[in-house]
Design an enzyme around this catalytic site. Structure first.
Site, short mmCIF file in Angstrom:
data_model
loop_
_atom_site.label_atom_id
_atom_site.label_comp_id
_atom_site.label_asym_id
_atom_site.label_seq_id
_atom_site.Cartn_x
_atom_site.Cartn_y
_atom_site.Cartn_z
CB THR A 85 -6.36 2.49 -2.71
OG1 THR A 85 -6.17 1.11 -2.40
CG2 THR A 85 -5.22 2.98 -3.57
CG ASP A 86 -10.82 5.30 0.15
OD1 ASP A 86 -10.21 5.14 1.24
OD2 ASP A 86 -11.16 6.41 -0.29
CB ALA A 87 -13.63 -0.38 -0.41
#
Length: 133
Positions: A85-87
């Site tokens: 996942t991204d930030a």
């Protein structure tokens, strides 16, 4: 002689007191030994993290989990994930796996890891899986 395109076989394992890791198998003194593989389910609130994947000098979910699992194992544990996942992104069903020779039961892995991670990260389950997982 081994090349990138040839599979590693038991015959390729050195017959010396060296250690060679092949996937989740360890060869020591020419004897193959299976290292248990574990799959874990993870949920987390990603608000305070720079995504899933371990990064130098950044707070990540993978980094926090590896730190906790390594402390429970009393040796380095590296996670292999099915995705990332991204930030700032949350997850309710992330799956990852790791290898460890540490003699811990599943409850010790789960409780120990959850006690060492931030409240925003939770291991929901752990199972021992086949080598091919």
């Amino acid at each position: 002689m081994w090349t990138k395109t040839s599979p590693i076989t038991e015959l390729d394992i050195p017959k010396t007191p060296s250690v060679l890791a092949i996937g989740n198998k360890i060869a020591w003194k020419g004897i193959k030994h299976r290292v248990p593989t574990y799959a874990i389910g993870i949920e987390y609130d990603g608000t305070d993290f720079h995504g899933w994947q371990r990064q130098t000098n950044q707070n990540t979910v993978q980094g926090e989990l590896e730190k906790a699992l390594s402390q429970v194992a009393d040796s380095e544990v590296l996670l292999f994930a099915a995705g990332r996942t991204d930030a700032g992104v949350h997850s309710m069903g992330q799956v990852a796996s790791f290898y460890s020779e540490s003699n811990r039961d599943l409850g010790q892995w789960l409780r120990g890891s959850n006690s060492l991670t931030p409240q925003s990260i939770n291991l929901t389950w752990i199972v021992e899986v086949e080598d091919t997982f």
